[in-house]
Write an enzyme that holds these catalytic residues in place. Structure first.
Site, PDB file in Angstrom:
ATOM      1  N   LYS A  11       0.857  -1.206   0.000  1.00 23.57           N
ATOM      2  CA  LYS A  11       0.000   0.000   0.000  1.00 23.57           C
ATOM      3  C   LYS A  11       0.888   1.251   0.000  1.00 23.57           C
ATOM      4  O   LYS A  11       1.921   1.248  -0.646  1.00 23.57           O
ATOM      5  CB  LYS A  11      -0.978  -0.056   1.173  1.00 23.57           C
ATOM      6  CG  LYS A  11      -1.724  -1.412   1.216  1.00 23.57           C
ATOM      7  CD  LYS A  11      -2.858  -1.458   2.177  1.00 23.57           C
ATOM      8  CE  LYS A  11      -3.531  -2.823   2.106  1.00 23.57           C
ATOM      9  NZ  LYS A  11      -4.692  -2.962   2.962  1.00 23.57           N
ATOM     10  N   GLY A 168      -7.292  -4.995   7.242  1.00 21.42           N
ATOM     11  CA  GLY A 168      -6.669  -4.096   8.213  1.00 21.42           C
ATOM     12  C   GLY A 168      -7.399  -4.015   9.543  1.00 21.42           C
ATOM     13  O   GLY A 168      -7.129  -3.130  10.356  1.00 21.42           O
TER      14      GLY A 168
HETATM   15  P1  PGA Z   1      -4.416  -6.585   5.486  1.00 24.28           P
HETATM   16  O1  PGA Z   1      -4.671  -6.064   3.990  1.00 24.28           O
HETATM   17  O2  PGA Z   1      -3.637  -7.861   5.386  1.00 24.28           O
HETATM   18  O3  PGA Z   1      -3.653  -5.482   6.158  1.00 24.28           O
HETATM   19  O4  PGA Z   1      -5.770  -6.817   6.087  1.00 24.28           O
HETATM   20  C1  PGA Z   1      -4.954  -6.967   2.965  1.00 24.28           C
HETATM   21  C2  PGA Z   1      -5.127  -6.228   1.667  1.00 24.28           C
HETATM   22  O5  PGA Z   1      -5.686  -5.127   1.672  1.00 24.28           O
HETATM   23  O6  PGA Z   1      -4.716  -6.719   0.592  1.00 24.28           O
END
Ligand code: PGA
Length: 249
Positions: A11, A168
């Protein structure tokens, strides 16, 4: 036989100071050749990451559907390829949410990526409101229907089921819920493209960690994981690669 794929999504995280993490993740990928690993980083890190990543494929998190043009702030597939990207995420829920991207956008972007030789991780997933309303299955089926690019094939396309409410948040669906949705996604793919659907990997994404990866990756039709927060450091990401390895012949 579908090989497990563990893909990280950084991200909007990461400066060049984090390149040693990428090197450490790449070393783990090289040491676990029975599993496919990949890392999708910010645009600014694609080139430097590709320089140090060895066998670890480096990808982007989005792209524009056009090859070039008057699209301020956007980036195209040829630009990503030139920087060393070999894959890209498309249709991530944060793009669908924050940037109001539609499934048709995801269709156009997946097609553009494929035209230029990038492999694609196409994301689908319902919101909490949609799940609570009993609409999760229909939402995911419709997203697949509208965003699956033409000539979709497991050689270059991977689907990722990511319930938005699990991203998240530290919350994950039950294993039964994951199995049910992955079976639905597989059936939808089969309806659309026939037997080649059996070769398309379907990743689960949303709060995957080293602690829950073994259980999640063992679920039928779960062919890997798309990992956000737990992909930012080697010490958190490598256990997920190892969990996939433990399930791979
Ligand atoms: P996360 O994100 O593992 O932090 O939940 C997964 C994603 O958005 O691909």
């Amino acid at each position: 036989m579908r090989r497990k794929l563990v893909a990280g999504n950084w991200k909007m995280h990461g400066l060049r100071a984090q390149l040693p993490e990428i090197e450490a993740i790449a070393a783990a990928a090289a040491a676990n050749p029975s599993v496919d690993a990949a890392l999708c980083v910010p645009y600014t890190l694609i080139h430097p990451a590709a320089q140090v990543a060895g066998v670890l494929p480096i990808g982007a998190q989005d792209l524009h559907e056009a090859d070039k043009g008057a699209h301020t702030g956007c980036i195209s597939a040829p630009m990503l390829v030139e920087e060393g990207a070999t894959l890209t995420i498309v249709g991530h829920s944060e793009r669908r949410g924050d940037q109001h991207e539609t499934s048709h956008d995801a269709y156009m972007k997946s097609s553009a990526a494929h035209r230029h030789g990038l492999t694609v991780i196409l994301c689908v997933g319902e919101t909490q409101v949609e799940r609570d309303a009993g609409r999760a299955e229909r939402v995911v089926q419709a997203q697949i229907e509208k965003s699956l690019p033409d000539d979709a094939h497991g050689d270059w396309l991977t689907l990722a089921y990511e319930p938005r409410w699990a991203i998240g948040t530290g919350r994950t669906p039950t294993m039964e819920e994951i199995a049910a949705m992955h079976a639905i996604a597989r059936a939808k793919l089969h309806q659309m493209i026939g037997d080649p659907a059996l070769d398309v990997r379907i990743l689960y994404g949303g709060s995957v960690t080293g602690a829950n990866a073994g259980e999640i990756l063992a679920v039928e039709n779960v062919d890997g994981a798309l990992v956000g927060g737990a992909s930012l450091t080697a010490d958190k990401f490598v256990p997920i690669i190892q969990a996939a390895k433990a399930l791979s012949a």
